[in-house]
Design a protein around this motif. Structure first.
Motif, PDB file in Angstrom:
ATOM      1  N   GLY A 111      20.150   2.322   0.666  1.00 45.62           N
ATOM      2  CA  GLY A 111      21.052   1.973   1.743  1.00 45.62           C
ATOM      3  C   GLY A 111      20.298   1.943   3.060  1.00 45.62           C
ATOM      4  N   ASP A 112      21.035   1.736   4.139  1.00 43.39           N
ATOM      5  CA  ASP A 112      20.417   1.518   5.450  1.00 43.39           C
ATOM      6  C   ASP A 112      20.566   2.737   6.346  1.00 43.39           C
ATOM      7  OD1 ASP A 112      19.936   0.497   8.173  1.00 43.39           O
ATOM      8  OD2 ASP A 112      19.813  -1.428   7.147  1.00 43.39           O
ATOM      9  N   VAL A 113      19.443   3.247   6.849  1.00 37.11           N
ATOM     10  CA  VAL A 113      19.496   4.429   7.720  1.00 37.11           C
ATOM     11  C   VAL A 113      20.236   4.137   9.027  1.00 37.11           C
ATOM     12  CG1 VAL A 113      17.429   5.511   6.785  1.00 37.11           C
ATOM     13  CG2 VAL A 113      17.206   3.906   8.696  1.00 37.11           C
ATOM     14  N   MET A 114      20.283   2.871   9.439  1.00 35.37           N
ATOM     15  CA  MET A 114      21.008   2.540  10.658  1.00 35.37           C
ATOM     16  C   MET A 114      22.502   2.757  10.500  1.00 35.37           C
ATOM     17  SD  MET A 114      19.140   1.937  13.205  1.00 35.37           S
ATOM     18  CE  MET A 114      20.503   1.429  14.233  1.00 35.37           C
ATOM     19  N   MET A 115      23.012   2.664   9.288  1.00 35.20           N
ATOM     20  CA  MET A 115      24.419   2.987   9.050  1.00 35.20           C
ATOM     21  C   MET A 115      24.658   4.460   9.379  1.00 35.20           C
ATOM     22  SD  MET A 115      27.509   2.203   7.986  1.00 35.20           S
ATOM     23  CE  MET A 115      27.700   0.881   6.793  1.00 35.20           C
ATOM     24  N   ASP A 116      23.745   5.324   8.954  1.00 33.03           N
ATOM     25  CA  ASP A 116      23.854   6.754   9.249  1.00 33.03           C
ATOM     26  C   ASP A 116      23.926   6.986  10.755  1.00 33.03           C
ATOM     27  OD1 ASP A 116      22.859   6.271   6.671  1.00 33.03           O
ATOM     28  OD2 ASP A 116      21.772   8.153   6.584  1.00 33.03           O
ATOM     29  N   THR A 117      22.991   6.360  11.486  1.00 33.44           N
ATOM     30  CA  THR A 117      22.915   6.545  12.928  1.00 33.44           C
ATOM     31  C   THR A 117      24.145   5.984  13.623  1.00 33.44           C
ATOM     32  OG1 THR A 117      20.505   6.342  12.785  1.00 33.44           O
ATOM     33  CG2 THR A 117      21.484   6.149  14.963  1.00 33.44           C
ATOM     34  N   THR A 118      24.585   4.808  13.202  1.00 37.57           N
ATOM     35  CA  THR A 118      25.708   4.149  13.870  1.00 37.57           C
ATOM     36  C   THR A 118      27.001   4.938  13.723  1.00 37.57           C
ATOM     37  OG1 THR A 118      24.692   1.986  13.528  1.00 37.57           O
ATOM     38  CG2 THR A 118      27.041   2.014  14.020  1.00 37.57           C
ATOM     39  N   LEU A 119      27.266   5.455  12.542  1.00 38.13           N
ATOM     40  CA  LEU A 119      28.483   6.220  12.332  1.00 38.13           C
ATOM     41  C   LEU A 119      28.525   7.443  13.246  1.00 38.13           C
ATOM     42  CD1 LEU A 119      28.809   6.050   8.441  1.00 38.13           C
ATOM     43  CD2 LEU A 119      30.112   4.774  10.143  1.00 38.13           C
ATOM     44  N   ALA A 120      27.386   8.112  13.386  1.00 33.34           N
ATOM     45  CA  ALA A 120      27.323   9.276  14.283  1.00 33.34           C
ATOM     46  C   ALA A 120      27.482   8.852  15.737  1.00 33.34           C
ATOM     47  CB  ALA A 120      26.008  10.019  14.084  1.00 33.34           C
ATOM     48  N   ILE A 152       0.819  -1.214   0.000  1.00 35.57           N
ATOM     49  CA  ILE A 152       0.000   0.000   0.000  1.00 35.57           C
ATOM     50  C   ILE A 152       0.854   1.267   0.000  1.00 35.57           C
ATOM     51  CG2 ILE A 152      -1.991  -1.091   1.107  1.00 35.57           C
ATOM     52  CD1 ILE A 152      -1.130   0.149   3.761  1.00 35.57           C
ATOM     53  N   SER A 153       2.177   1.118  -0.077  1.00 32.73           N
ATOM     54  CA  SER A 153       3.065   2.282  -0.017  1.00 32.73           C
ATOM     55  C   SER A 153       3.287   2.894  -1.393  1.00 32.73           C
ATOM     56  CB  SER A 153       4.410   1.890   0.601  1.00 32.73           C
ATOM     57  OG  SER A 153       4.266   1.576   1.970  1.00 32.73           O
ATOM     58  N   THR A 154       3.579   4.179  -1.379  1.00 30.46           N
ATOM     59  CA  THR A 154       3.854   4.931  -2.603  1.00 30.46           C
ATOM     60  C   THR A 154       5.349   5.011  -2.861  1.00 30.46           C
ATOM     61  OG1 THR A 154       1.923   6.293  -2.081  1.00 30.46           O
ATOM     62  CG2 THR A 154       3.400   7.104  -3.804  1.00 30.46           C
ATOM     63  N   LEU A 155       6.121   5.290  -1.810  1.00 29.20           N
ATOM     64  CA  LEU A 155       7.580   5.325  -1.886  1.00 29.20           C
ATOM     65  C   LEU A 155       8.118   4.187  -1.021  1.00 29.20           C
ATOM     66  CD1 LEU A 155       8.221   9.177  -1.469  1.00 29.20           C
ATOM     67  CD2 LEU A 155       8.063   7.866  -3.600  1.00 29.20           C
ATOM     68  N   LEU A 156       8.973   3.353  -1.601  1.00 30.07           N
ATOM     69  CA  LEU A 156       9.482   2.196  -0.880  1.00 30.07           C
ATOM     70  C   LEU A 156      11.007   2.277  -0.848  1.00 30.07           C
ATOM     71  CD1 LEU A 156       6.966   1.072  -3.000  1.00 30.07           C
ATOM     72  CD2 LEU A 156       7.079  -0.686  -1.229  1.00 30.07           C
ATOM     73  N   PHE A 157      11.537   2.619   0.328  1.00 29.00           N
ATOM     74  CA  PHE A 157      12.963   2.836   0.492  1.00 29.00           C
ATOM     75  C   PHE A 157      13.619   1.552   0.996  1.00 29.00           C
ATOM     76  CE2 PHE A 157      11.165   7.176   1.198  1.00 29.00           C
ATOM     77  CZ  PHE A 157      11.660   7.730   0.019  1.00 29.00           C
ATOM     78  N   CYS A 158      14.383   0.918   0.120  1.00 31.88           N
ATOM     79  CA  CYS A 158      14.960  -0.400   0.411  1.00 31.88           C
ATOM     80  C   CYS A 158      16.391  -0.261   0.911  1.00 31.88           C
ATOM     81  CB  CYS A 158      14.949  -1.259  -0.846  1.00 31.88           C
ATOM     82  SG  CYS A 158      13.300  -1.568  -1.503  1.00 31.88           S
ATOM     83  N   PRO A 159      16.748  -1.005   1.957  1.00 37.99           N
ATOM     84  CA  PRO A 159      18.123  -0.949   2.452  1.00 37.99           C
ATOM     85  C   PRO A 159      19.102  -1.764   1.637  1.00 37.99           C
ATOM     86  CG  PRO A 159      16.813  -2.408   3.823  1.00 37.99           C
ATOM     87  CD  PRO A 159      15.871  -1.802   2.826  1.00 37.99           C
ATOM     88  N   THR A 160      18.599  -2.723   0.849  1.00 39.62           N
ATOM     89  CA  THR A 160      19.476  -3.610   0.081  1.00 39.62           C
ATOM     90  C   THR A 160      18.899  -3.902  -1.298  1.00 39.62           C
ATOM     91  OG1 THR A 160      18.390  -5.649   0.826  1.00 39.62           O
ATOM     92  CG2 THR A 160      20.163  -4.783   2.227  1.00 39.62           C
ATOM     93  N   GLY A 169      25.330   0.974   2.017  1.00 36.43           N
ATOM     94  CA  GLY A 169      25.691   2.355   1.770  1.00 36.43           C
ATOM     95  C   GLY A 169      26.811   2.839   2.671  1.00 36.43           C
ATOM     96  N   THR A 170      27.021   4.149   2.643  1.00 38.43           N
ATOM     97  CA  THR A 170      28.136   4.747   3.385  1.00 38.43           C
ATOM     98  C   THR A 170      27.668   5.810   4.372  1.00 38.43           C
ATOM     99  OG1 THR A 170      28.465   6.345   1.583  1.00 38.43           O
ATOM    100  CG2 THR A 170      29.761   4.313   1.521  1.00 38.43           C
ATOM    101  N   GLY A 171      26.377   5.800   4.721  1.00 34.54           N
ATOM    102  CA  GLY A 171      25.881   6.770   5.685  1.00 34.54           C
ATOM    103  C   GLY A 171      25.086   7.904   5.076  1.00 34.54           C
TER     104      GLY A 171
END
Length: 362
Positions: A179-188, A151-159, A339-341
């Motif tokens: 990419g994965d948003v958790m990579m962004d959070t983890t690096l910070a 049912i989603s319009t935008l589907l953001f896939c981590p892989t 991804g790279t963050g």
């Protein structure tokens, strides 16, 4: 970035983000910052699905996000009752806020309720962590993922694998591998934790001389025999000490064991920064948490998943993860898919472009 305003109202566009559990707030933190940088106003709803005493002012300061505008405090009910109550309350808020888009994360009942409420009001949905599949439909999370993706319009896939899953279900439009948003959070978090966390000193730990474990899924804690088997397995691991942050339900199950855990050091749930530094310095991670499997990889720490399957097959293929009752680790390599963050900035840019395009055609 180009400033945007709603053509119809002259106001900045509004996105409603619906969250229900601590891991979802952690995933949402970098996206919230990216949305603000894109001149998009965000209204956050916390359904209260997972009640967590540690989601205090400190938690939100650590993530550098505002506390939710709405807290529905819906928890402790059956899956159906919980989802129904959330759907009813979220719908009221969406009618009042009139957002241009609704953002949901992952696979919880809050994700499903938020997606259904938006869909019935014809509000576009952006699903972060779209396309994940365990192929175990006995898991409520698997049903939630499938329904929300459809049912989603935008589907953001981590892989890329997640993209393939959606394509195999005939979902092609709006699908993006970001990419994965958790990579962004983890690096910070690593940068901040290295300067501020005293978690190792507090528990008298030496880097790489201990392991970290979490065990919370109902499939593991509700089955006494399976739970005992998992604890026995943990006790057999070649480490002297396993630090386990535990919630009350797991602590109760541990107290009921016929053969008590010998290596586990039980601690209260930790703040995000302390937990990140604890994992970063561990020799291994043992967990049934989907998020922690990936975070272990982001920290360069091998993981064993305490389940019979995992959605994060890339971590197994790349030799950083294995199932507790499965084969040994494969040869280790890096995973480019995550991804790279920069996943959060890609998500915000795609949402901004979608809103601009939709306003121009409305």
């Amino acid at each position: 970035m180009q400033s945007i305003q709603s053509v119809s109202t002259g106001k900045r566009p509004i996105v409603v983000t619906i969250l229900g559990a601590r891991p979802q707030f952690i995933k949402a933190a970098p996206v919230s910052k990216a949305l603000a940088a894109a001149d998009i106003d965000e209204v956050m709803i916390h359904t209260g699905q997972h009640f967590d005493d540690n989601m205090s002012e400190l938690f939100f300061r650590e993530l550098d996000i505002r506390k939710p505008k709405y807290n529905l405090e819906i928890n402790g009910l059956s899956h159906g009752a919980m989802t129904g109550r959330m759907l009813e309350e979220i719908e009221k808020i969406l009618v009042e806020e009139k957002p241009d888009l609704v953002v949901v994360y992952g696979d919880t009942n809050s994700t499903l309720a938020g997606g259904l409420a938006a869909s019935k009001l014809h509000i576009p949905i952006a699903h972060v962590e779209a396309g994940l599949r365990s192929f175990n439909r006995a898991m409520p999370e698997e049903i939630n993922r499938i329904v929300v993706d459809h049912i989603s319009t935008l589907l953001f896939c981590p892989t890329a694998t997640a993209v393939d899953h959606l394509n195999s279900e005939n979902i092609h439009v709006g699908v993006m591998h970001v990419g994965d948003v958790m990579m962004d959070t983890t690096l910070a978090a690593i940068e901040r934790a290295s300067a501020t966390s005293d978690i190792l000193a507090r528990f008298d730990l030496q880097s790489k001389h201990y392991a970290v474990a979490t065990l919370h899924r109902a499939e593991n804690t509700n089955d006494a025999a399976r739970f005992q088997e998992l604890i026995n397995w943990l006790d057999d691991q070649p480490v002297d000490k396993i630090l386990m942050p535990v919630h009350p339900r797991t602590r109760q199950r541990l107290s009921e064991l016929k053969s008590p855990a010998r290596k586990l050091v039980l601690v209260e749930p930790l703040g995000y920064i302390d937990m990140a530094w604890l994992v970063h310095n561990a020799s291994a991670v043992f967990t049934d948490s989907g998020g922690l499997q990936k975070e272990a990889y982001f920290h360069g720490v091998p993981c064993v998943t305490l389940r019979d399957e995992t959605e994060w097959v890339e971590t197994i293929d790349a030799g950083w993860n294995r199932l507790w009752n499965g084969p040994e680790y494969k040869s280790r390599r890096s995973i480019s898919d995550y991804g790279t963050g920069e996943a959060s900035s890609q998500i915000a840019a795609a949402i901004k472009e979608f809103i601009i395009r939709r306003e121009k055609t409305s």
